[in-house]
Enzyme design. Structure first.
Site, mmCIF file in Angstrom:
data_model
loop_
_atom_site.group_PDB
_atom_site.id
_atom_site.type_symbol
_atom_site.label_atom_id
_atom_site.label_comp_id
_atom_site.label_asym_id
_atom_site.label_seq_id
_atom_site.Cartn_x
_atom_site.Cartn_y
_atom_site.Cartn_z
ATOM 1 N N PHE B 235 0.815 -1.226 0.000
ATOM 2 C CA PHE B 235 0.000 0.000 0.000
ATOM 3 C C PHE B 235 0.840 1.263 0.000
ATOM 4 C CE2 PHE B 235 -2.334 -3.319 2.382
ATOM 5 C CZ PHE B 235 -3.324 -3.570 1.447
ATOM 6 N N ILE B 461 2.508 -7.269 -5.296
ATOM 7 C CA ILE B 461 2.273 -7.087 -3.859
ATOM 8 C C ILE B 461 0.870 -7.552 -3.489
ATOM 9 C CG2 ILE B 461 3.973 -5.253 -3.675
ATOM 10 C CD1 ILE B 461 1.695 -3.224 -3.656
ATOM 11 N N GLY B 462 0.379 -8.505 -4.282
ATOM 12 C CA GLY B 462 -0.961 -9.016 -4.054
ATOM 13 C C GLY B 462 -1.955 -8.486 -5.068
ATOM 14 N N THR B 463 -1.454 -7.669 -6.002
ATOM 15 C CA THR B 463 -2.320 -7.010 -6.978
ATOM 16 C C THR B 463 -2.763 -7.941 -8.096
ATOM 17 O OG1 THR B 463 -0.329 -6.367 -8.134
ATOM 18 C CG2 THR B 463 -1.279 -4.751 -6.623
ATOM 19 N N GLY B 504 2.110 0.137 -12.205
ATOM 20 C CA GLY B 504 2.806 -1.110 -12.502
ATOM 21 C C GLY B 504 2.456 -1.686 -13.857
ATOM 22 N N ILE B 586 -9.483 -2.986 -18.988
ATOM 23 C CA ILE B 586 -9.268 -3.827 -17.810
ATOM 24 C C ILE B 586 -8.679 -5.149 -18.294
ATOM 25 C CG2 ILE B 586 -10.421 -5.059 -15.924
ATOM 26 C CD1 ILE B 586 -10.255 -1.949 -15.615
ATOM 27 N N PRO B 589 -10.597 -8.975 -15.255
ATOM 28 C CA PRO B 589 -11.743 -8.530 -14.460
ATOM 29 C C PRO B 589 -11.728 -9.074 -13.032
ATOM 30 C CG PRO B 589 -12.476 -9.656 -16.469
ATOM 31 C CD PRO B 589 -10.967 -9.719 -16.450
ATOM 32 N N GLU B 662 -5.247 2.276 -6.845
ATOM 33 C CA GLU B 662 -5.508 3.262 -5.801
ATOM 34 C C GLU B 662 -6.840 3.977 -5.947
ATOM 35 O OE1 GLU B 662 -1.377 5.159 -4.732
ATOM 36 O OE2 GLU B 662 -1.262 4.159 -6.662
#
Lengths: 288, 696
Positions: B235, B461-463, B504, B586, B589, B662
């Protein structure tokens, strides 16, 4: 060089062994679910000489109903109170549902809650309202302590050196019971304040318990006496009586300002919880 | 600009490392155990300001297992840099309570922890100043705000415009200090081999950590390798090396053995950054029809005495709404507090709470529906720079959200809708986040068995970064994702920008596309005839990104919230949350929805719960664990949905994406606060919306 710290880990297999171990080392800290004790150890808030693990003692995890009283073993976890005792002890079962998270409810116990004697303990208001008794024992013998004489101060109880909590005796009243808690979020939250109520129709009496709003959990004696005198047990609930009850409950508390809420808010919220839980209980009582 | 063919991009591919993670095989920083490993436990300052007189190193060396105790008095000197926070043990000064001032190294974690607890430190304490207030005499104007924006902007004559405006909103909002609490606390394992350093770290950018750490130890970046394949959330708090990384490396060098250092949850509240508290004054001047004539947004923030971090709180106000007269400012005061840093959408998140609350107040003042008010103030071009928007679909988000949420025929009257004990209200707020893209490098390699390996020092980072890069590579290589292995999280891989600024996918995706395109070209030239060693192509996007057209590039969104407020106790629950976003294409999804609703949940958490409370007497944050620093629990999130509108923007990158990490948090808190006002008639301008604030 300072003495290296060590801590004994004692795991008695019987209640008699547990009492003997506690007698031998009164500083030994009993542990059941560990949801309070392990946090204290982890944060280095206490360093007991020994941990006394009571989880291997079978009878602590049992309950029985005898002569209208549930004798709840100190080690019965909240999740079992919810599933097994909802009918007999509705107030305690409702309070149990508000404890922590499912994982914590699987571990944490009423015995542990009493042992910690936190003013915010979720079980306490329900026990106070129901008129529970704490059965404590040492090698010297058994003592029965009324729960409203059990809490002496923040995290201080009437337990004497060498004593362990064996069980909690909770009368089955058959009357409606309620518990309500204010928290800043919906789960895993320490109460900002909480309130338990139990109608005792046979005695024409109402029991109360206040949590998180004084140095100890406590009963609202004046509010109980007021209801004892003013309640019309055969009629609808008088709004003015409910409001006055709320005021008397709020007056019984001595809350403080802290990060969870202001003292003024706690008093206000307590009056709301008292009025509300009385109204719910009365509706249930009148419908039965 | 080319566009990636859309076979796998756009599909809901499962996380490629999902199985590895749920079975516990994915290895995180702390789980590395090089031979001869020892443990470091740092010691935190017990005063908020002053000097360390002495540290009794000898006494703790007597303790079992203790190898070293290091502080200013015996620490090796680091090469001076402009990052004072990283100059660990290089001074006697204490800048804030909780600052790392020493470290104990021992054979086991328990021995190190015990010795750290017993380490005697003598201080010369001085009076501290830790309270942010807008009228602090030491408020000053920083030269720029994070990362590199002008501190103040002004257009037209806002003061006069406000004076003559038929409708004026003038309100002060505040947001508290808030702390990142990723599931995985920060940890690092440092191992030296001669002058070469390996760091197993939990970081959002392996290349950046390498480039920052190496010069402090006087070694070339090539001598430092940062390995970080899996990161349990960041984060922003893992955006750059925090002091603990330097301590681990310094300690490892000092004792000549590999050192493991894990930051505890409690320590994180002092040493890994936080969102500055803000005080924000917003003034809006408008005509009776709601059209803005003036916007003025002034922010007051804090930083530590040793590092200037100036959050860009008012920057979203520069692009949101049309108005001829406008001004934005930032003022900073340096206090004896820990250094603030990035926390999901620094700037946009607190700034949009203030602006979008003020817009709600303006809608009420003008008696205009708040959705319509925002549509009425939609600019044709960037209101300050005058640049065209590459694409801007705020209005589409507002309209689609209003339709889905059931906004039509909303009665604007506050405090009139009851459902049992609850007062019900709805609120809306706009959302935005800039589109950033930074140069990165990547390689793509074809193997003779038909498989491919793509390499880039990106961070997941988990994204879902590893997964979307796999999709992007598969489409560019005209193959399927199961034929592509994407290697990330290692500074030995081609250098990449960090996982931050929601950039990213745009930054790394561009490099991956270019490397894969070059490889496909090479393969086509050879007609698919591969040499035994396979074939590799590389790309560096520095030139491409440097040459991109100057446009105003931003993602937009609309947040809708429904709340129920208990009439007697003030308990507030968010009954529904809907976010509609316009963020380019996107790629996935499934992972995208997680990013959006994760951000929205964090926004809900900000609205109702999150607050780091400064203890004025001791000078540190009081609530330093998850029992006291409340983040939203699952039980607080009842009905949450994120949707997106089609957006085809050719001016972004080969994938056509805008960042989505974000934007979900931006505007959520304002939507909730606006809904609380609609429910109760009480306007909460100071977050969080605590129950006692609604009852006072």
């Amino acid at each position: 060089m300072s003495k290296a710290m060590s801590m004994d880990f004692l795991r008695p297999m019987t209640w008699a062994e547990a009492l003997a171990a506690k007698a031998a080392d009164p500083e030994a800290r009993p542990i059941l679910g560990g949801t309070d004790v392990m946090v204290e150890l982890n944060f280095d808030r206490s360093r007991p000489s020994a941990l006394l693990d009571l989880t291997a003692i079978p009878e602590l995890a049992e309950w029985e109903l005898r002569d209208g009283v549930v004798r709840l073993g100190a080690g019965v976890p909240y999740s079992r109170i919810i599933t097994e005792l909802g009918d007999l002890l509705p107030g305690l079962a409702i309070a149990s549902r508000t404890v922590g998270s499912p994982q914590i409810r699987n571990r944490a116990t009423v015995g542990g809650n009493l042992g910690s004697a936190s003013p915010a303990g979720d079980a306490h208001p329900a026990l106070l309202a129901a008129g529970a008794e704490v059965e404590v024992e040492s090698v010297r013998g058994v003592r029965i302590i009324a729960v409203d004489e059990f809490f002496l101060g923040p995290k201080r109880s009437a337990l004497q050196p060498g004593e362990l909590i064996r069980a909690i005796g909770i009368p089955v009243t058959g009357g409606p019971q309620q518990f309500s808690k204010i928290g800043t979020r919906n789960a895993m939250v320490i109460a900002v304040c909480s309130f338990g109520i139990a109608l005792h129709p046979a005695q024409r009496r109402v029991g109360t318990g206040i949590g998180s709003a004084a140095p100890t959990p406590l009963r609202a004696h004046a509010a109980e006496e007021f209801l004892g005198a003013e309640l019309d047990w055969d009629g609808p609930l008088d709004r003015a009586v409910a409001n006055r009850f709320g005021e008397l409950v709020a007056a019984a508390a001595s809350p403080i300002d802290d990060v969870r809420g202001t003292a003024a808010y706690r008093r206000h919220a307590l009056s709301v919880l008292a009025r509300r839980t009385l109204t719910w209980s009365w509706e249930e009582y009148r419908c039965v | 600009m080319t566009t990636v063919d859309m076979r796998y991009t756009g599909s809901a591919l499962d996380r490629v490392e999902g199985l590895e993670k749920v079975t516990g095989r994915a290895r995180y920083a702390f789980e590395n155990f090089p031979a001869d490993l020892v443990y470091a436990v740092p010691v935190q300052a017990a005063i908020a300001r002053g000097e360390i007189r002495a540290v009794d190193v000898d006494a703790v060396l007597e303790h079992p297992g203790v190898i070293a105790a290091i502080w200013y008095g015996n620490a090796p000197r680091l090469v001076p840099s402009d990052n004072a926070d990283l100059a660990v043990f290089q001074s006697r000064r204490v800048a804030y309570r909780g600052q790392y001032i020493a470290v104990v190294v021992a054979e086991t974690y328990e021995e190190a922890k015990e010795a750290a607890r017993l380490l005697r430190v003598e201080y010369a304490a001085e009076d501290h100043d830790v309270r942010l207030r807008a009228d602090h005499p030491n408020m000053y104007r920083p030269e720029k705000v994070n990362p590199n924006y002008p501190t103040d902007t002004e257009h037209g004559d806002p003061d006069t415009a406000l004076t003559v405006a038929p409708v004026l909103v003038d309100a002060t909002y505040s947001t508290p200090a808030e702390h990142n609490n990723p599931m995985e606390p920060h940890a690092t394992v440092a191992e030296w081999d001669g002058d070469a350093l390996t760091l197993y770290d939990s970081t959002q950018g392996a290349s950046g950590v390498r480039d920052t750490v190496a010069p402090l130890f006087g070694v070339p970046p090539a001598n430092v390798r940062v390995i970080s394949p899996h990161v349990g959330g960041g984060f922003g708090s893992k955006g750059g090396p925090s002091p603990y990384v330097i301590i681990a490396a310094l300690a490892a060098r000092h004792v000549g053995r590999p050192v493991k250092l894990a930051v505890t949850r409690q320590q994180m509240f002092a040493v890994t950054g936080y969102r500055t508290p803000t005080i924000q004054r917003v003034r809006l001047g408008a005509n009776a029809d709601g059209r803005l004539t003036a916007i003025v947004h002034d922010a007051f923030e804090q930083s530590s005495t040793i590092t200037e971090f100036a959050e860009q709180t008012t920057t979203p106000t520069r692009i949101m709404y049309a108005a001829p007269h406008r001004r934005t400012t930032h003022r900073l005061v340096r206090l004896d507090v820990p250094t603030p840093s990035w926390m999901r959408a620094p700037g946009e998140c607190p700034g949009m709470f203030a602006l979008e609350s003020a817009m709600d107040e303006l809608a009420i003042a003008c008696q205009i529906d708040p959705v319509e008010l925002r549509i009425r103030n939609e600019p044709d071009a960037d209101p300050e720079s005058g640049l065209p928007f590459s694409s801007r679909n705020l209005v589409a988000c507002l309209r689609e959200g209003a339709r889905r949420f059931g906004w039509a025929d909303r009665d604007p009257a506050p405090g009139v809708r009851r459902r049992d004990r609850l007062l019900i209200g709805t609120g809306v707020a706009a959302s935005t986040y800039p589109v950033y893209r930074r140069p990165s490098q990547a390689t793509a390699q074809a193997h003779r068995d038909g498989r491919f390996t793509v390499r880039i020092a990106a961070a997941d980072i988990g994204t879902g970064a590893r997964t979307v890069l796999t999709q992007i590579a598969a489409d560019t290589l005209r193959t399927s994702p199961d034929q592509v292995l994407v290697e990330i999280g290692d500074s030995a891989l081609p250098a990449a920008s960090l996982a931050g600024g929601s950039m990213g996918t745009a930054s790394w995706g561009t490099a991956v596309v270019r490397a894969c395109e070059a490889l496909v070209e090479g393969l086509d030239r050879r007609d698919g005839d591969l040499p035994a060693a396979g074939m590799e192509s590389s790309a560096d996007t520095t030139e491409e990104i440097g040459a991109q057209r100057r446009l105003s590039r931003h993602a937009f969104g609309a947040q809708f919230a429904e709340v129920g407020v208990d009439t007697d106790t003030g308990e507030t629950r968010v009954l529904r949350l809907l976010g509609v976003f316009a963020a380019g294409r996107i790629i996935n999804p499934k992972t995208a929805r997680s990013q959006f609703i994760g951000g929205m949940t964090m926004g809900l958490s900000m609205a109702l719960f999150e607050e780091s409370i400064m203890d004025l007497e001791f000078g540190d944050y009081l609530n330093r664990d998850l029992a006291q620093y409340h983040v939203a629990a699952c039980a607080d999130v009842r009905d949450i949905e994120a949707l997106w509108v089609e957006e085809d923007d050719p001016h972004l990158n080969p994938m056509g994406t805008k960042g989505i990490g974000e934007i979900g948090i931006v505007g959520t808190a304002a939507a909730v606060a606006n809904a609380v006002h609609h429910a109760t008639g009480v306007r909460i301008r100071d977050l969080p919306i605590r129950l006692d604030k609604l009852m006072r």
